[in-house]
Design an enzyme around this catalytic site. Structure first.
Site, PDB file in Angstrom:
ATOM      1  N   SER A 116       0.817  -1.215   0.000  1.00 15.83           N
ATOM      2  CA  SER A 116       0.000   0.000   0.000  1.00 15.83           C
ATOM      3  C   SER A 116       0.851   1.265   0.000  1.00 15.83           C
ATOM      4  CB  SER A 116      -0.898   0.004   1.243  1.00 15.83           C
ATOM      5  OG  SER A 116      -1.508   1.264   1.411  1.00 15.83           O
ATOM      6  N   TYR A 139      -1.893   5.445  -4.493  1.00 16.52           N
ATOM      7  CA  TYR A 139      -2.980   6.415  -4.344  1.00 16.52           C
ATOM      8  C   TYR A 139      -2.491   7.721  -4.958  1.00 16.52           C
ATOM      9  CZ  TYR A 139      -5.968   3.807  -1.058  1.00 16.52           C
ATOM     10  OH  TYR A 139      -6.817   2.898  -0.482  1.00 16.52           O
ATOM     11  N   THR A 165      -5.370   2.531  -7.126  1.00 20.31           N
ATOM     12  CA  THR A 165      -6.697   2.306  -6.530  1.00 20.31           C
ATOM     13  C   THR A 165      -7.573   3.530  -6.758  1.00 20.31           C
ATOM     14  OG1 THR A 165      -5.725   0.873  -4.854  1.00 20.31           O
ATOM     15  CG2 THR A 165      -7.918   1.771  -4.377  1.00 20.31           C
ATOM     16  N   LYS A 239      -7.252  -0.845  -9.613  1.00 22.49           N
ATOM     17  CA  LYS A 239      -7.971  -1.578  -8.557  1.00 22.49           C
ATOM     18  C   LYS A 239      -9.253  -0.838  -8.193  1.00 22.49           C
ATOM     19  CE  LYS A 239      -7.327  -3.296  -3.785  1.00 22.49           C
ATOM     20  NZ  LYS A 239      -7.914  -2.354  -2.851  1.00 22.49           N
ATOM     21  N   HIS A 263     -13.104  -2.781  -2.449  1.00 25.68           N
ATOM     22  CA  HIS A 263     -12.238  -2.360  -1.335  1.00 25.68           C
ATOM     23  C   HIS A 263     -12.597  -3.133  -0.057  1.00 25.68           C
ATOM     24  CE1 HIS A 263      -9.390   1.198  -0.898  1.00 25.68           C
ATOM     25  NE2 HIS A 263      -9.387   0.742   0.335  1.00 25.68           N
TER      26      HIS A 263
HETATM   27  C1  FNR Z   1      -7.612  -2.108   2.859  1.00 23.17           C
HETATM   28  N1  FNR Z   1      -7.613  -2.011   1.469  1.00 23.17           N
HETATM   29  C2  FNR Z   1      -6.748  -1.145   0.836  1.00 23.17           C
HETATM   30  N2  FNR Z   1      -6.738  -1.059  -0.521  1.00 23.17           N
HETATM   31  C3  FNR Z   1      -5.858  -0.245  -1.153  1.00 23.17           C
HETATM   32  O1  FNR Z   1      -5.867  -0.195  -2.377  1.00 23.17           O
HETATM   33  N3  FNR Z   1      -4.977   0.507  -0.427  1.00 23.17           N
HETATM   34  C4  FNR Z   1      -4.939   0.489   0.928  1.00 23.17           C
HETATM   35  O2  FNR Z   1      -4.137   1.176   1.543  1.00 23.17           O
HETATM   36  C5  FNR Z   1      -5.878  -0.346   1.603  1.00 23.17           C
HETATM   37  N4  FNR Z   1      -5.904  -0.394   2.973  1.00 23.17           N
HETATM   38  C6  FNR Z   1      -6.749  -1.274   3.608  1.00 23.17           C
HETATM   39  C7  FNR Z   1      -6.730  -1.346   4.996  1.00 23.17           C
HETATM   40  C8  FNR Z   1      -7.547  -2.276   5.644  1.00 23.17           C
HETATM   41  C9  FNR Z   1      -7.499  -2.347   7.136  1.00 23.17           C
HETATM   42  C10 FNR Z   1      -8.386  -3.134   4.898  1.00 23.17           C
HETATM   43  C11 FNR Z   1      -9.244  -4.178   5.567  1.00 23.17           C
HETATM   44  C12 FNR Z   1      -8.416  -3.037   3.528  1.00 23.17           C
HETATM   45  C13 FNR Z   1      -8.474  -2.906   0.666  1.00 23.17           C
HETATM   46  C14 FNR Z   1      -7.748  -4.209   0.338  1.00 23.17           C
HETATM   47  O3  FNR Z   1      -6.703  -4.012  -0.571  1.00 23.17           O
HETATM   48  C15 FNR Z   1      -8.690  -5.240  -0.298  1.00 23.17           C
HETATM   49  O4  FNR Z   1      -9.340  -4.651  -1.392  1.00 23.17           O
HETATM   50  C16 FNR Z   1      -9.725  -5.809   0.673  1.00 23.17           C
HETATM   51  O5  FNR Z   1      -9.208  -5.930   1.973  1.00 23.17           O
HETATM   52  C17 FNR Z   1     -10.167  -7.179   0.168  1.00 23.17           C
HETATM   53  O6  FNR Z   1     -11.191  -7.689   0.950  1.00 23.17           O
HETATM   54  P1  FNR Z   1     -10.971  -8.760   2.139  1.00 23.17           P
HETATM   55  O7  FNR Z   1     -10.016  -9.818   1.646  1.00 23.17           O
HETATM   56  O8  FNR Z   1     -10.440  -7.979   3.300  1.00 23.17           O
HETATM   57  O9  FNR Z   1     -12.362  -9.263   2.343  1.00 23.17           O
END
Ligand code: FNR
Length: 368
Positions: A116, A139, A165, A239, A263
């Site tokens: 990330s 980002y 993303t 994404k 997400h």
């Molecule tokens: C995320 N996700 C996420 N996505 C992204 O593109 N950049 C980020 O910094 C983050 N940070 C983030 C923090 C936390 C605590 C969570 C739970 C999720 C989303 C992540 O990449 C992904 O899309 C989801 O977590 C997928 O779903 P599941 O596997 O958690 O159900």
């Protein structure tokens, strides 16, 4: 924050669900709510999980699966298996080693890692932990110079692709986390962004709209995506794609692949589950275009179902945080091994020798 994670794994840890069940012993209630929660009423969060539970696999007999393999090529790069670590911010919330531990686990298990922008360890330090395949999740920053600098740093550190993303131009407050009193600890910071000017503070003025004239005025548009594609020599993956028309337009622009994702239910609450979005997007981009999926993948069986419905690979979000909290790098490596074993077992029992053999015909369709 946990400082007492396990160094020896108890025998009862057999699935991602076991790690999820154990994680509350290693995280305070606020942090757990922040990591596990979704946006709004968490309708989409629940749907992500429920969608997988609706599908059943139809095995074929007597197929030759000797010499089978989970290997695949993605963006022209070799992967040992189709389970990647999703970009998840601020992993030092789960364990003091944060993303360093996750990267070590990725290296130990031949797993692709997506880091990330908001990692709590710098992208350079994470890259040093894993010689394996790693991509950088981008980002867009309010300042283009800062965005371009992040891209240059990711290129220089050996990241093989950028995953931009786009589903959260504004980040909804997690109501579960707010209710639980979660506050980001001062010790956990966006380590990649410390060198750049902080985003301007938006003040709500009388009659004005904070969201549209404030935050949304800085949100990226199609021109920014085109700018990024022209800026980097790395393949760019988007994404957060949900609509087939967006998918087709991105493919036409030269985007190298897409992640079908909501997400993890943390973007627009009320949108469909990631799995339900997948078939229409596969249809829009054609059979050979790289598509990943995340959201609700909790087992090798779930990964199999996503592949059968059109994904080339899946990403794992929250389960990596549960495993990280429970047992640091050891936990994440163990989780990844379990998931891969589950996928292999599923493939062997279903009669699919390779991931390329997993298609829609591997699913049971009651209406037929
Ligand atoms: C995320 N996700 C996420 N996505 C992204 O593109 N950049 C980020 O910094 C983050 N940070 C983030 C923090 C936390 C605590 C969570 C739970 C999720 C989303 C992540 O990449 C992904 O899309 C989801 O977590 C997928 O779903 P599941 O596997 O958690 O159900």
């Amino acid at each position: 924050m946990s400082s007492k994670s396990l160094t020896v794994l108890p025998p009862g840890l057999l699935t991602a669900a076991d790690y999820e069940r154990l994680a509350p012993q290693f995280l305070d209630a606020g942090t757990l709510a922040y990591l596990n929660g979704g946006s709004g009423a968490e309708i989409t969060l629940r749907d992500n999980l429920a969608a997988f539970a609706r599908h059943r696999i139809l095995p074929r007999l007597l197929r030759d699966c000797g010499g089978g393999s989970t290997a695949l090529s993605l963006l022209g790069r070799p992967f040992h298996h189709p389970l990647l670590l999703a970009p998840v911010a601020f992993q030092q919330l789960a364990h003091p080693d944060g993303e360093r531990a996750t990267a070590r686990a990725a290296a130990a298990t031949d797993t692709g890692l997506v880091l990330s922008t908001l990692s709590s360890v710098t992208l350079e330090a994470v890259a040093a932990e894993t010689p394996g395949e790693k991509w950088f999740q981008l980002y867009f920053q309010p300042d283009r110079a800062a965005t371009a600098d992040l891209v240059r740093r990711a290129e220089a550190a050996g990241y093989g692709a950028l995953m931009v993303t786009l589903d959260t131009p504004v980040q909804p407050a997690g109501e579960r986390a707010t209710r639980a009193g979660f506050v980001m600890p001062a010790s956990v910071r966006a380590a990649n962004l410390t060198g750049y000017a902080p985003p301007p503070r938006r003040v709500l003025n009388a009659g004005g709209s904070l969201l549209f004239q404030g935050v949304m005025a800085d949100a990226p548009g199609w021109k920014d995506l085109e700018w990024l594609l022209g800026l980097t020599r790395l393949p760019v993956v988007v994404k957060g794609v949900a609509h087939p028309d967006d998918a087709a337009r991105m493919k036409a622009l030269g985007v190298a692949g897409l992640v079908v994702s909501n997400h993890g239910g943390r973007a627009l609450d009320g949108m469909p589950s990631a799995l339900d979005l997948l078939p229409a997007i596969r249809c829009a981009v054609g059979a050979d275009y790289p598509l990943l999926l995340d959201g609700g993948v909790r087992s090798g069986r779930d990964a199999f179902i996503a592949l059968a419905m059109g994904a080339n690979a899946v990403m794992i979000g929250r389960p990596q945080l549960h495993a990280l909290a429970v047992a640091g790098a050891l936990g994440v490596a163990h989780l990844l091994r379990l998931l891969r074993q589950e996928l292999e077992l599923c493939m062997a029992l279903a009669g699919c020798a390779t991931v390329y053999a997993i298609g829609p015909e591997a699913l049971h369709s009651p209406q037929l």
